[in-house]
Design a protein around this motif. Structure first.
Motif, PDB file in Angstrom:
ATOM      1  N   ASN A 156      52.773 -44.331  25.125  1.00 26.08           N
ATOM      2  CA  ASN A 156      54.219 -44.233  25.039  1.00 26.08           C
ATOM      3  C   ASN A 156      54.687 -43.763  23.677  1.00 26.08           C
ATOM      4  OD1 ASN A 156      55.563 -44.741  27.548  1.00 26.08           O
ATOM      5  ND2 ASN A 156      54.615 -46.764  27.494  1.00 26.08           N
ATOM      6  N   VAL A 157      55.965 -43.402  23.621  1.00 23.61           N
ATOM      7  CA  VAL A 157      56.613 -42.909  22.412  1.00 23.61           C
ATOM      8  C   VAL A 157      57.784 -43.830  22.095  1.00 23.61           C
ATOM      9  CG1 VAL A 157      57.912 -40.984  21.407  1.00 23.61           C
ATOM     10  CG2 VAL A 157      55.956 -40.513  22.899  1.00 23.61           C
ATOM     11  N   ILE A 158      57.885 -44.251  20.836  1.00 16.81           N
ATOM     12  CA  ILE A 158      59.012 -45.068  20.385  1.00 16.81           C
ATOM     13  C   ILE A 158      59.891 -44.228  19.468  1.00 16.81           C
ATOM     14  CG2 ILE A 158      59.725 -47.023  18.964  1.00 16.81           C
ATOM     15  CD1 ILE A 158      57.371 -48.591  20.007  1.00 16.81           C
ATOM     16  N   TYR A 159      61.182 -44.251  19.778  1.00 18.30           N
ATOM     17  CA  TYR A 159      62.194 -43.547  18.992  1.00 18.30           C
ATOM     18  C   TYR A 159      62.881 -44.567  18.107  1.00 18.30           C
ATOM     19  CZ  TYR A 159      66.360 -40.535  18.268  1.00 18.30           C
ATOM     20  OH  TYR A 159      67.383 -39.792  17.745  1.00 18.30           O
ATOM     21  N   TYR A 160      62.843 -44.338  16.804  1.00 15.98           N
ATOM     22  CA  TYR A 160      63.480 -45.228  15.842  1.00 15.98           C
ATOM     23  C   TYR A 160      64.976 -44.892  15.816  1.00 15.98           C
ATOM     24  CZ  TYR A 160      58.642 -45.583  14.138  1.00 15.98           C
ATOM     25  OH  TYR A 160      57.283 -45.759  14.024  1.00 15.98           O
ATOM     26  N   MET A 161      65.737 -45.592  16.663  1.00 16.50           N
ATOM     27  CA  MET A 161      67.131 -45.261  16.854  1.00 16.50           C
ATOM     28  C   MET A 161      67.889 -46.491  17.314  1.00 16.50           C
ATOM     29  SD  MET A 161      69.447 -44.491  19.564  1.00 16.50           S
ATOM     30  CE  MET A 161      68.458 -44.124  20.987  1.00 16.50           C
ATOM     31  N   GLY A 162      69.094 -46.631  16.816  1.00 17.31           N
ATOM     32  CA  GLY A 162      70.017 -47.646  17.295  1.00 17.31           C
ATOM     33  C   GLY A 162      71.272 -46.932  17.737  1.00 17.31           C
ATOM     34  N   PRO A 163      71.556 -46.885  19.020  1.00 15.27           N
ATOM     35  CA  PRO A 163      72.671 -46.068  19.515  1.00 15.27           C
ATOM     36  C   PRO A 163      74.039 -46.694  19.261  1.00 15.27           C
ATOM     37  CG  PRO A 163      71.766 -47.333  21.302  1.00 15.27           C
ATOM     38  CD  PRO A 163      70.896 -47.614  20.090  1.00 15.27           C
ATOM     39  N   SER A 164      75.029 -45.848  19.287  1.00 10.52           N
ATOM     40  CA  SER A 164      76.403 -46.336  19.297  1.00 10.52           C
ATOM     41  C   SER A 164      76.788 -46.542  20.769  1.00 10.52           C
ATOM     42  CB  SER A 164      77.331 -45.337  18.611  1.00 10.52           C
ATOM     43  OG  SER A 164      77.379 -44.126  19.330  1.00 10.52           O
ATOM     44  N   PRO A 165      77.893 -47.263  21.031  1.00 10.15           N
ATOM     45  CA  PRO A 165      78.291 -47.501  22.427  1.00 10.15           C
ATOM     46  C   PRO A 165      78.522 -46.191  23.184  1.00 10.15           C
ATOM     47  CG  PRO A 165      79.528 -48.915  20.944  1.00 10.15           C
ATOM     48  CD  PRO A 165      78.775 -47.937  20.084  1.00 10.15           C
ATOM     49  N   ALA A 166      78.187 -46.222  24.457  1.00 11.98           N
ATOM     50  CA  ALA A 166      78.350 -45.041  25.304  1.00 11.98           C
ATOM     51  C   ALA A 166      79.825 -44.758  25.559  1.00 11.98           C
ATOM     52  CB  ALA A 166      77.627 -45.245  26.631  1.00 11.98           C
ATOM     53  N   ARG A 167      80.178 -43.486  25.528  1.00  8.50           N
ATOM     54  CA  ARG A 167      81.519 -43.078  25.923  1.00  8.50           C
ATOM     55  C   ARG A 167      81.544 -42.949  27.432  1.00  8.50           C
ATOM     56  NH1 ARG A 167      82.180 -38.072  22.031  1.00  8.50           N
ATOM     57  NH2 ARG A 167      83.444 -37.368  23.760  1.00  8.50           N
ATOM     58  N   GLU A 168      82.724 -42.970  27.984  1.00 10.88           N
ATOM     59  CA  GLU A 168      82.873 -42.882  29.441  1.00 10.88           C
ATOM     60  C   GLU A 168      82.158 -41.640  29.977  1.00 10.88           C
ATOM     61  OE1 GLU A 168      86.412 -42.557  32.746  1.00 10.88           O
ATOM     62  OE2 GLU A 168      86.846 -43.542  30.838  1.00 10.88           O
ATOM     63  N   GLY A 169      81.373 -41.855  31.008  1.00  8.83           N
ATOM     64  CA  GLY A 169      80.650 -40.765  31.633  1.00  8.83           C
ATOM     65  C   GLY A 169      79.350 -40.380  30.942  1.00  8.83           C
ATOM     66  N   ARG A 170      78.950 -41.095  29.903  1.00  5.83           N
ATOM     67  CA  ARG A 170      77.726 -40.782  29.172  1.00  5.83           C
ATOM     68  C   ARG A 170      76.739 -41.943  29.301  1.00  5.83           C
ATOM     69  NH1 ARG A 170      77.399 -35.717  27.624  1.00  5.83           N
ATOM     70  NH2 ARG A 170      76.080 -36.314  25.917  1.00  5.83           N
ATOM     71  N   ALA A 171      75.457 -41.646  29.198  1.00  6.67           N
ATOM     72  CA  ALA A 171      74.418 -42.680  29.288  1.00  6.67           C
ATOM     73  C   ALA A 171      74.324 -43.505  28.013  1.00  6.67           C
ATOM     74  CB  ALA A 171      73.066 -42.037  29.584  1.00  6.67           C
ATOM     75  N   ILE A 172      74.738 -42.892  26.901  1.00  6.81           N
ATOM     76  CA  ILE A 172      74.554 -43.523  25.588  1.00  6.81           C
ATOM     77  C   ILE A 172      75.506 -42.854  24.605  1.00  6.81           C
ATOM     78  CG2 ILE A 172      72.747 -41.959  24.729  1.00  6.81           C
ATOM     79  CD1 ILE A 172      71.175 -44.516  23.906  1.00  6.81           C
ATOM     80  N   GLY A 173      75.800 -43.550  23.524  1.00 12.29           N
ATOM     81  CA  GLY A 173      76.611 -42.952  22.464  1.00 12.29           C
ATOM     82  C   GLY A 173      75.740 -42.131  21.539  1.00 12.29           C
TER      83      GLY A 173
END
Length: 187
Positions: A57-74
């Motif tokens: 597997n691959v780990i992405y060093y990321m902390g997302p912002s909240p998703a906007r409407e209609g999006r999977a992630i911010g």
């Protein structure tokens, strides 16, 4: 070279990648940052099972912002990889095949990458909104109490990265600047 690669990533596939290759990842990757890495490391020290399978597997060093409407992630930009360097060799030895972040890695991580035929990819810092468009879905799978640092399972389609360190230990951060260096002793 430009490549389209399916993830999870086998060691055979990883060995075909070279520092400097532009790669578009499609499939499943996971997110984890400092706090999640610390918990996984402590779980391994106690002999406990991890909340995700590391093998290939691959780990992405990321902390997302909240998703906007209609999006999977911010916004989903990379964080500085060296903050995970204390934990990365152990995870690589347990089968982790790739990491995505930004910035240089310590020598111990480089050695673990070579030893385990793994790859370190860079995502472009400051391009989190653009990178989020390649994320089809996002699901928290562990450590929900960590908020943005929880472990997430992401489905990605043509997620753009650059091979920074390949299975042979070639490091783009070291080699890319060589043609532009001047020997000031000669001037």
């Amino acid at each position: 070279m430009e490549r389209h690669i399916a993830v999870p990533l086998t060691s055979e596939e990883a060995e075909t990648l070279h520092a400097g290759d532009y790669v578009y990842l499609t499939g499943t990757i996971y997110t984890a940052r400092d706090a999640a890495h610390k918990r996984m490391y402590e779980a391994l020290e106690k002999g406990e099972q991890l909340p995700l399978e590391l093998k290939d597997n691959v780990i992405y060093y990321m902390g997302p912002s909240p998703a906007r409407e209609g999006r999977a992630i911010g916004s989903a930009g990379p964080t500085t990889a060296s903050r995970m360097d204390k934990y990365a060799p152990v995870l690589l030895d347990k089968g982790l095949r790739g990491m995505i972040g930004k910035g240089r890695r310590r020598q111990t991580v480089k050695e673990a990458i070579v030893r385990n035929k793994a790859v370190y990819f860079a995502a472009i810092g400051g391009a989190g909104a653009l990178l989020s468009r390649a994320i089809v879905s996002s699901e928290v799978i562990a450590y929900d109490d960590l908020g943005t640092e929880a472990i997430r399972k992401l489905q990605v389609k043509d997620f753009p990265v650059i091979v920074v360190m390949d299975t042979m230990g070639n490091d783009l951060y070291e080699t890319a600047s060589l043609p532009y260096r001047r020997d000031f002793a000669e001037t």
